[in-house]
Write a protein that holds these residues in place. Structure first.
Motif, short mmCIF file in Angstrom:
data_model
loop_
_atom_site.label_atom_id
_atom_site.label_comp_id
_atom_site.label_asym_id
_atom_site.label_seq_id
_atom_site.Cartn_x
_atom_site.Cartn_y
_atom_site.Cartn_z
N GLY A 1 13.71 -13.67 103.89
CA GLY A 1 12.90 -14.46 103.47
C GLY A 1 12.05 -15.04 104.91
O GLY A 1 12.73 -15.16 105.77
N ASP A 2 10.73 -15.03 104.89
CA ASP A 2 10.14 -15.25 106.16
C ASP A 2 9.44 -16.63 105.97
O ASP A 2 8.65 -16.87 106.97
CB ASP A 2 9.01 -14.27 106.31
N SER B 1 12.98 -22.12 102.57
CA SER B 1 12.80 -22.42 101.10
C SER B 1 12.46 -23.75 100.38
O SER B 1 12.71 -24.43 101.45
CB SER B 1 14.15 -21.96 100.59
N ASN C 1 17.70 -18.12 104.42
CA ASN C 1 17.09 -16.92 104.82
C ASN C 1 16.89 -16.60 106.30
O ASN C 1 17.01 -17.34 107.15
CB ASN C 1 15.71 -16.87 103.73
#
Length: 803
Positions: A644-645, A648, A692
């Motif tokens: 995940g960049d 969230s 992430n």
């Protein structure tokens, strides 16, 4: 994930940072500069204690954050290594102070490195090193040239145990600051620095700096500026004037006696006129046994002797006034004599009652049959001042009268005295002055600096208070630099305060042989942006160093007026029992034990998490273990890592809010709440069950200034690229710091029926409708008439019903 091995990880990163010069400051860089300064330690044989960790950790966090914000950071360390403890140890063991100092510095340095402080170790200074004290002597000679260094005979505070003369500051409470034994008064020629010349400049400078309010106040009180008047009283039957200073010239009509210092020279001059000279000499002998502290205490038995043969004449009404001697008047303070108004000063009142002296009320408002009245009121029994109720008006009118009659004038006094600037010991900077019978006091030529301390085997001072240097003929006997004749060197050395009065300037250019610092480098790095240290140093050390700096500024040697733009202070770390740590109480915590058992990151995190940074806090082993669990949980985040960049949706608001809080808290010394915010965030992460890559990067960046080793290791383990110490500080979006939803209460007739979640930007009508839709609210209003509906944004809905 493998278990976190803090011993291996911390040693690894400390070596990497040093090998790669990560914390080396770059002179004259294009980046904005940040100069963070901590008080350099005295390298005692006991080594580092937890107080050092707390003192340095605050600006350590700020400095690491500043580097990540793109600043060129100067965060130096050094050693304030002259002083009595080392010399006393040398006398006891026979080991030379130079060797003792070098051993202690080496030990102290390795201890500091084991905690992972981001100091620039290429700029280390040692005040006892010749290349350093050459410039301490150079500054002293500049002061001597400019009339700010002088000698005078005075009664000094002398410690018979340490065999050394002490300043008032170093002998508070009548006890030696070093060995805590009682001090005595001794007459001696003493070196002084004329700091009183700079009193006004030191006060003015406080208007230009960002110091904590109580630090400013302590300095103002230490300098102690007062405005009043100098008044000359004729001495009956002589041509003498007895000059006094008073802040209350408006009370001159109430003067009923005067008091001289027992040592006042007028007594000896008119000894043949004084009928009770034997009594006066006996009293003088008793006073010589008392320390200055004992003599000036407010709460003590009043003693004194009336001088039979000398009396004063009031300049306002010509009345004859008895003159006493008493121990509480000192020659070194003010003029060595005071006027006494017993009706309006409690010490004068007590003295007058004891000796049967008249008490004349000149300010209405009290009952002088019971005690002195120290409040304001209408002037009475005061001639031309009668009827005046405003103190300021009465003072101004009296000063005008004194000046018109030529018997006094407006004046200013300072509580601060000139700085006694010598010690009769070996381990200090030699004072570079030669005493010539023909030329007087002559400066050692600049090109001959440093005037080196000679090698000696016996460091024991003489019992008469002479320096050990006085016993070394090869050092003492010399030629006068002016006339070439036989002369003798000054054998006193400088006090420990000397080296610390300019050390912040030497860090800027520590290896320069031609100047104490290069002017371009001074212009780039100065002033110190943020100075942190103990409250015990906010008067003496800070005022002394501000004085030296302002003098160098006036000479054109430094380009900025004040040395420190900002000053803060940390609170003490108390023992687990809540008392101040001391070996005798057995409550001392060794920080290296914590490093060994839990790791440097745990120690660093705990000393900043234990409470408000500016207040004292007791050590808690349970909280240390809590910080260890926190660091282990941080390491464990790698076990729940997902791709995940970007943040969230569930954690986005929490991250933005935490980034904002930690960023602001660091700047406001709120380190404990910054760490608490990170602990709350990690709880939210584990509650969600995953983190992430973007979130992990942000989390370890925020934690890095507090716990740099574990965060560097995670950064490397996850191949985030480069070294975290060289990384970029995280930013936040203000809009995302606001919760998308907020919990509100729903009330019916003021009684809570439900708690509901609503969007933060919800309209009043929608919020009321959402409340009505709740089953418990709906039940409470069913079949009733709604009289009123109200929504208070972000807090509550209230529905008023009847029927």
């Amino acid at each position: 994930m493998k278990q976190y091995d803090f011993k291996a990880v911390e040693a690894k990163w400390q070596k990497k940072w040093e090998d790669e010069g990560v914390f080396h400051a770059q002179d004259n860089s294009d980046k904005p500069k940040f100069y963070g300064l901590v008080e350099f330690p005295y390298p005692s044989g006991a080594g580092m204690h937890v107080g050092h960790i707390k003192a340095y950790s605050g600006l350590e966090v700020v400095s690491r954050k500043r580097r990540m914000q793109g600043y060129n950071v100067l965060f130096p360390i050094g050693f304030d290594a002259y002083g009595l403890p080392t010399e006393n140890y040398a006398i006891k063991t026979g080991i030379h102070p130079r060797k003792v100092t070098d051993t202690n510095i080496e030990r102290f340095s390795s201890q500091l490195k084991s905690v992972g402080f981001s100091f620039d170790w290429t700029r280390v200074i040692d005040t006892t090193e010749e290349g350093y004290y050459k410039w301490t002597q150079w500054i002293f000679l500049k002061m001597f040239e400019n009339g700010l260094a002088f000698r005078d005979k005075t009664l000094v505070n002398y410690c018979p145990s340490c065999k050394v003369v002490l300043s008032n500051e170093d002998s508070q409470g009548g006890k030696c600051d070093i060995c805590h034994s009682d001090i005595v008064q001794k007459s001696k020629d003493v070196w002084y620095l004329r700091i009183t010349e700079y009193a006004d400049k030191l006060l003015e400078g406080l208007e230009e700096v960002d110091y904590l309010p109580n630090i400013k106040l302590q300095q103002v009180n230490w300098i102690g500026k007062s405005t009043g008047a100098f008044v000359n009283f004729d001495v009956k039957g002589t041509d003498e004037k007895l000059r006094i200073y008073t802040t209350r010239p408006d009370t001159l009509y109430g003067v009923t006696f005067m008091v001289m210092a027992p040592e006042h020279p007028m007594i000896d001059k008119y000894a043949d006129k004084i009928a009770n000279m034997d009594e006066i000499l006996a009293y003088r002998t008793e006073c010589a046994k008392k320390t200055e502290f004992e003599r000036t205490q407010l709460v003590k038995e009043k003693t004194g002797v009336r001088i039979d043969g000398l009396s004063g004449i009031s300049p306002v009404d010509g009345k004859e006034i008895p003159i006493y001697i008493s121990d509480y008047v000192m020659m070194g303070y003010g003029t060595g004599a005071i006027m006494a108004v017993p009706a309006h000063d409690q010490r004068d009142y007590d003295f007058a009652k004891k000796f049967g002296i008249d008490i004349i009320e000149v300010i209405k408002g009290g009952d002088i049959s019971k005690e002195a009245y120290t409040g304001d009121g209408e002037m009475v029994n005061s001639g031309f001042l009668n009827g005046i109720s405003e103190k300021k008006v009465a003072i101004e009118k009296m000063i005008a009268f004194l000046e018109e009659k030529g018997v006094g004038e407006k004046g200013v006094q300072f509580k601060m005295k000139d700085w006694a600037f010598n010690r009769q010991r070996y381990w200090g900077e030699p004072i570079p002055i030669v005493h010539c019978p023909t030329c007087g006091m002559v400066a050692v030529p600049y090109e001959e600096l440093p005037l080196r301390l000679p090698e000696v085997e016996n460091f024991e001072p003489g019992s008469d208070g002479e320096s050990p240097l006085a016993k070394i003929d090869s050092f003492v006997n010399c030629k006068c630099p002016k006339c070439g004749g036989d002369a003798k060197r000054e054998t006193d050395t400088m006090p420990q305060w000397a080296g610390s009065s300019w050390y912040f300037l030497r860090y800027i250019d520590p290896h320069n042989d031609n100047a104490f610092a290069d002017k371009d480098k001074l212009a780039y790095w100065g002033p110190v942006d943020w100075y942190n240290g103990g409250m015990e140093h906010v008067t003496r050390h800070m005022i002394y160093s501000r004085f030296w700096h302002r003098f160098l500024y006036d000479l054109g040697e430094v380009p900025f007026k004040e040395p420190y733009a900002k000053r803060t202070a940390q609170g003490l770390i108390l023992g687990p029992d809540g008392d101040k740590m001391s070996k005798s109480k057995g409550n001392v915590i060794d920080p290296l034990d914590v490093v060994s058992e839990y790791g440097a990151d745990v120690l660093r995190t705990y000393v900043l998490f234990m409470g408000d940074y500016e207040k004292a806090a007791p050590w808690s082993e349970n909280s240390v273990k809590g910080c260890k669990r926190f660091i282990d949980r941080v390491w464990g985040l790698q076990d729940i890592l997902v791709p995940g960049d970007s943040y969230s949706s569930e954690l986005s608001s929490a991250f933005h809010k935490t980034i904002k809080k930690v960023s602001e808290d660091i700047e406001n010394l709120k380190y404990n709440t910054a760490i608490a915010a990170l602990m709350s965030l990690i709880n939210a992460i584990y509650e969600k069950g995953e983190i992430n890559h973007a979130e992990l990067k942000a989390f370890v960046t925020l934690l890095n200034p507090f716990a740099p080793h574990v965060t560097e290791e995670i950064w490397e383990e996850q191949n985030f690229g480069g070294m975290l110490a060289n990384g970029t500080w995280v930013s936040y979006d203000e809009a995302k710091c606001v919760d998308e939803e907020v919990e509100i209460v729903a009330q019916v007739n003021g009684k809570i029926k439900a708690k509901i979640m609503v969007p933060t930007d919800i309209s009043d009508a929608d919020a009321i409708n959402m409340a009505k839709a709740d089953s418990k609210v709906a039940e409470a209003i069913s079949g009733k008439d709604i009289v009123k509906e109200l929504y208070i944004k972000g807090r509550l809905v209230n529905i008023v019903v009847k029927g």
